[in-house]
Write a protein that holds these residues in place. Structure first.
Motif, PDB file in Angstrom:
ATOM      1  N   PHE A  90       0.842  -1.200   0.000  1.00 43.92           N
ATOM      2  CA  PHE A  90       0.000   0.000   0.000  1.00 43.92           C
ATOM      3  C   PHE A  90       0.875   1.247   0.000  1.00 43.92           C
ATOM      4  O   PHE A  90       2.010   1.222   0.472  1.00 43.92           O
ATOM      5  CB  PHE A  90      -0.935  -0.039   1.217  1.00 43.92           C
ATOM      6  CG  PHE A  90      -1.605  -1.374   1.395  1.00 43.92           C
ATOM      7  CD1 PHE A  90      -1.342  -2.164   2.509  1.00 43.92           C
ATOM      8  CD2 PHE A  90      -2.449  -1.869   0.402  1.00 43.92           C
ATOM      9  CE1 PHE A  90      -1.935  -3.417   2.644  1.00 43.92           C
ATOM     10  CE2 PHE A  90      -3.052  -3.123   0.535  1.00 43.92           C
ATOM     11  CZ  PHE A  90      -2.783  -3.899   1.659  1.00 43.92           C
ATOM     12  N   HIS A  91       0.327   2.330  -0.558  1.00 47.02           N
ATOM     13  CA  HIS A  91       1.098   3.565  -0.702  1.00 47.02           C
ATOM     14  C   HIS A  91       0.331   4.736  -0.120  1.00 47.02           C
ATOM     15  O   HIS A  91      -0.904   4.777  -0.195  1.00 47.02           O
ATOM     16  CB  HIS A  91       1.345   3.878  -2.186  1.00 47.02           C
ATOM     17  CG  HIS A  91       1.958   2.756  -2.968  1.00 47.02           C
ATOM     18  ND1 HIS A  91       1.239   1.669  -3.425  1.00 47.02           N
ATOM     19  CD2 HIS A  91       3.233   2.557  -3.375  1.00 47.02           C
ATOM     20  CE1 HIS A  91       2.055   0.859  -4.100  1.00 47.02           C
ATOM     21  NE2 HIS A  91       3.264   1.360  -4.076  1.00 47.02           N
ATOM     22  N   LEU A  92       1.097   5.680   0.426  1.00 47.03           N
ATOM     23  CA  LEU A  92       0.516   6.963   0.846  1.00 47.03           C
ATOM     24  C   LEU A  92      -0.283   7.569  -0.306  1.00 47.03           C
ATOM     25  O   LEU A  92      -1.376   8.082  -0.130  1.00 47.03           O
ATOM     26  CB  LEU A  92       1.646   7.939   1.206  1.00 47.03           C
ATOM     27  CG  LEU A  92       1.936   8.227   2.656  1.00 47.03           C
ATOM     28  CD1 LEU A  92       3.040   9.278   2.769  1.00 47.03           C
ATOM     29  CD2 LEU A  92       0.676   8.709   3.381  1.00 47.03           C
ATOM     30  N   MET A 224       8.278   5.350  -3.874  1.00 52.61           N
ATOM     31  CA  MET A 224       7.077   5.864  -3.221  1.00 52.61           C
ATOM     32  C   MET A 224       6.555   4.917  -2.148  1.00 52.61           C
ATOM     33  O   MET A 224       5.372   4.957  -1.794  1.00 52.61           O
ATOM     34  CB  MET A 224       5.976   6.075  -4.283  1.00 52.61           C
ATOM     35  CG  MET A 224       6.380   6.968  -5.432  1.00 52.61           C
ATOM     36  SD  MET A 224       5.041   7.109  -6.634  1.00 52.61           S
ATOM     37  CE  MET A 224       5.919   7.772  -8.042  1.00 52.61           C
ATOM     38  N   SER A 225       7.411   4.040  -1.668  1.00 50.97           N
ATOM     39  CA  SER A 225       6.935   3.057  -0.670  1.00 50.97           C
ATOM     40  C   SER A 225       8.100   2.583   0.187  1.00 50.97           C
ATOM     41  O   SER A 225       9.177   3.144   0.139  1.00 50.97           O
ATOM     42  CB  SER A 225       6.316   1.871  -1.425  1.00 50.97           C
ATOM     43  OG  SER A 225       7.352   1.189  -2.137  1.00 50.97           O
ATOM     44  N   MET A 226       7.827   1.543   0.950  1.00 56.44           N
ATOM     45  CA  MET A 226       8.817   0.740   1.692  1.00 56.44           C
ATOM     46  C   MET A 226       9.213   1.338   3.050  1.00 56.44           C
ATOM     47  O   MET A 226       9.198   0.654   4.060  1.00 56.44           O
ATOM     48  CB  MET A 226      10.079   0.507   0.862  1.00 56.44           C
ATOM     49  CG  MET A 226      11.070  -0.441   1.532  1.00 56.44           C
ATOM     50  SD  MET A 226      12.634  -0.498   0.699  1.00 56.44           S
ATOM     51  CE  MET A 226      12.241  -1.619  -0.645  1.00 56.44           C
ATOM     52  N   ASN A 261       7.354   6.585 -16.988  1.00 56.75           N
ATOM     53  CA  ASN A 261       5.941   6.255 -16.742  1.00 56.75           C
ATOM     54  C   ASN A 261       5.835   4.891 -16.069  1.00 56.75           C
ATOM     55  O   ASN A 261       6.791   4.110 -16.065  1.00 56.75           O
ATOM     56  CB  ASN A 261       5.166   6.267 -18.061  1.00 56.75           C
ATOM     57  CG  ASN A 261       5.691   5.215 -19.013  1.00 56.75           C
ATOM     58  OD1 ASN A 261       5.493   4.016 -18.804  1.00 56.75           O
ATOM     59  ND2 ASN A 261       6.423   5.652 -20.030  1.00 56.75           N
ATOM     60  N   HIS A 262       4.656   4.586 -15.511  1.00 55.82           N
ATOM     61  CA  HIS A 262       4.493   3.364 -14.714  1.00 55.82           C
ATOM     62  C   HIS A 262       4.622   2.113 -15.572  1.00 55.82           C
ATOM     63  O   HIS A 262       5.118   1.092 -15.101  1.00 55.82           O
ATOM     64  CB  HIS A 262       3.137   3.382 -14.001  1.00 55.82           C
ATOM     65  CG  HIS A 262       2.993   2.302 -12.959  1.00 55.82           C
ATOM     66  ND1 HIS A 262       3.886   2.117 -11.930  1.00 55.82           N
ATOM     67  CD2 HIS A 262       2.059   1.323 -12.816  1.00 55.82           C
ATOM     68  CE1 HIS A 262       3.513   1.093 -11.181  1.00 55.82           C
ATOM     69  NE2 HIS A 262       2.398   0.583 -11.703  1.00 55.82           N
ATOM     70  N   ASP A 263       4.196   2.188 -16.835  1.00 56.55           N
ATOM     71  CA  ASP A 263       4.305   0.997 -17.702  1.00 56.55           C
ATOM     72  C   ASP A 263       5.771   0.586 -17.863  1.00 56.55           C
ATOM     73  O   ASP A 263       6.112  -0.594 -17.828  1.00 56.55           O
ATOM     74  CB  ASP A 263       3.683   1.281 -19.089  1.00 56.55           C
ATOM     75  CG  ASP A 263       2.165   1.447 -18.990  1.00 56.55           C
ATOM     76  OD1 ASP A 263       1.557   2.058 -19.872  1.00 56.55           O
ATOM     77  OD2 ASP A 263       1.605   0.967 -17.950  1.00 56.55           O
TER      78      ASP A 263
HETATM   79  O1  LIG Z   1       7.266  -0.911  -5.946  1.00 61.51           O
HETATM   80  P1  LIG Z   1       6.370   0.260  -5.697  1.00 61.51           P
HETATM   81  O2  LIG Z   1       4.960  -0.092  -5.432  1.00 61.51           O
HETATM   82  O3  LIG Z   1       6.919   1.225  -4.670  1.00 61.51           O
HETATM   83  O4  LIG Z   1       6.343   1.024  -7.108  1.00 61.51           O
HETATM   84  C1  LIG Z   1       6.709   2.344  -7.321  1.00 61.51           C
HETATM   85  C2  LIG Z   1       5.763   3.302  -6.718  1.00 61.51           C
HETATM   86  C3  LIG Z   1       4.686   3.407  -7.724  1.00 61.51           C
HETATM   87  O5  LIG Z   1       3.706   2.470  -7.435  1.00 61.51           O
HETATM   88  C4  LIG Z   1       5.357   3.039  -9.013  1.00 61.51           C
HETATM   89  C5  LIG Z   1       5.548   4.209  -9.894  1.00 61.51           C
HETATM   90  O6  LIG Z   1       5.840   3.716 -11.174  1.00 61.51           O
HETATM   91  O7  LIG Z   1       6.636   2.535  -8.698  1.00 61.51           O
END
Ligand SMILES: O=P(O)(O)O[C@@H]1C[C@H](O)[C@@H](CO)O1
Ligand SMILES: Nc1nc2[nH]cnc2c(=O)[nH]1
Length: 294
Positions: A90-92, A224-226, A261-263
């Motif tokens: 999950f992300h902020l 954007m996580s972890m 980009n995300h892709d």
């Molecule tokens: O691996 P995560 O979920 O942190 O992926 C990063 C954060 C966004 O979901 C994505 C952006 O492309 O990459």
């Protein structure tokens, strides 16, 4: 159960209810938890004797909304080691509170997990890094935390950990050394790195000015996580290893035209997923040997 705002916290009863629900549903008693980042759900496929639960069916669990995050918890064994995998986290930037983002970590703790391996995708800041590199995280910068967006803000529950935890040893030195050794055994030394990971909230990718600030701050990669999960894991006494896959180079130069980009992120995750699975599987096997020796 979850309230908005930085003082959001889940009650101990919430964690207990979810933990008891899972303990009643599975005979697995995991020692290792693996959080799979965007497009890295394949890591769970290597487990034997799998038992899967959709996040939406687990009491108090949030659900994944980012593409590349399947949204299920997979129990199983890797080389006899009982594990639990989060296929998607999950992300902020999804709009979840940090209590929701980190909720699974305390469940793992209550279930008896000792080691947590966290993986994600990130943008390479260090000029030497290449797309496809795997960075072993030696330290992190919790940028949202600087502004009070922090999973441990609010009432502290001493049953999980102390009010003011030390974070300078958040990433286990033993596990980092083990990851380097396993990486070299698997012939990946050319693209295994070690560095400092910085978390930002997202959901946008960095501007060039922001990327330059992060480089100046000593960041080697940005995602954007972890970090919230690692912070809560360290707070409650789990050993942590963080591996981040460099899926793109963050642009530091106004004259360069590439746009991330995300892709593209998911494409690189797909390319490296098999190797990461081999790395994580071998690592978990070695961890078990460490646990047996303790
Ligand atoms: O691996 P995560 O979920 O942190 O992926 C990063 C954060 C966004 O979901 C994505 C952006 O492309 O990459
Ligand atoms: N913030 C951020 N997160 C990412 N996740 C994958 N690549 C990136 C990136 O370039 N920046």
């Amino acid at each position: 159960m979850h309230t908005k705002g930085s003082s959001c916290c889940c009650s101990f009863e919430d964690y207990k209810l979810t933990t008891e629900w899972l303990l009643n549903q599975t005979r697995h008693r995991p020692k290792v938890a693996v959080i799979c980042g965007s497009g890295l759900g394949l890591l769970a496929e290597g487990a034997a004797d799998k038992q899967t639960f959709r996040y939406q069916d687990i009491p108090n669990f949030p659900v994944s909304t980012v593409p590349g995050h399947e949204g299920c918890l997979v129990f199983g064994t890797i080389e006899e080691t009982p594990c639990v995998f989060m296929k998607g986290h999950f992300h902020l930037c999804e709009g979840y509170s940090l209590c929701q983002v980190t909720f699974p970590v305390r469940i793992f703790k209550l279930m008896g997990v000792e080691f947590m391996l966290v993986t994600n995708a990130s943008g390479g800041i260090c000029p030497d890094f290449k797309v496809g590199d795997i960075m072993i995280i030696k330290d992190h910068i919790n940028l949202p935390g600087f502004a009070g967006q922090h999973p441990l803000c609010g009432p502290n529950d001493e049953r999980f950990g102390t009010r003011f935890p030390c974070m300078s040893d958040a990433y286990s030195k033993d596990l980092r050394t083990l990851a380097l050794d396993v990486g070299s055994e698997l012939g990946c030394s050319d693209f295994i790195r070690t560095g400092v990971y910085c978390m930002v909230s997202g959901p946008n990718f960095e501007t060039i000015a922001e990327a330059r600030v992060l480089l100046t701050l000593g960041c080697d990669s940005v995602g954007m996580s972890m970090v919230p999960e690692v912070t809560v894991a360290k707070h409650c006494g789990l050993k942590v290893l963080g591996l981040t896959l460099v899926t793109n180079k963050v642009s530091l130069d106004y004259s360069r035209e590439e746009k991330v980009n995300h892709d593209e992120v998911l494409e690189i995750c797909k390319m490296r997923a098999e190797l990461l699975q081999k790395l994580v599987t071998t690592l978990i096997g070695r961890c078990q040997q460490n646990i047996n020796r303790q």
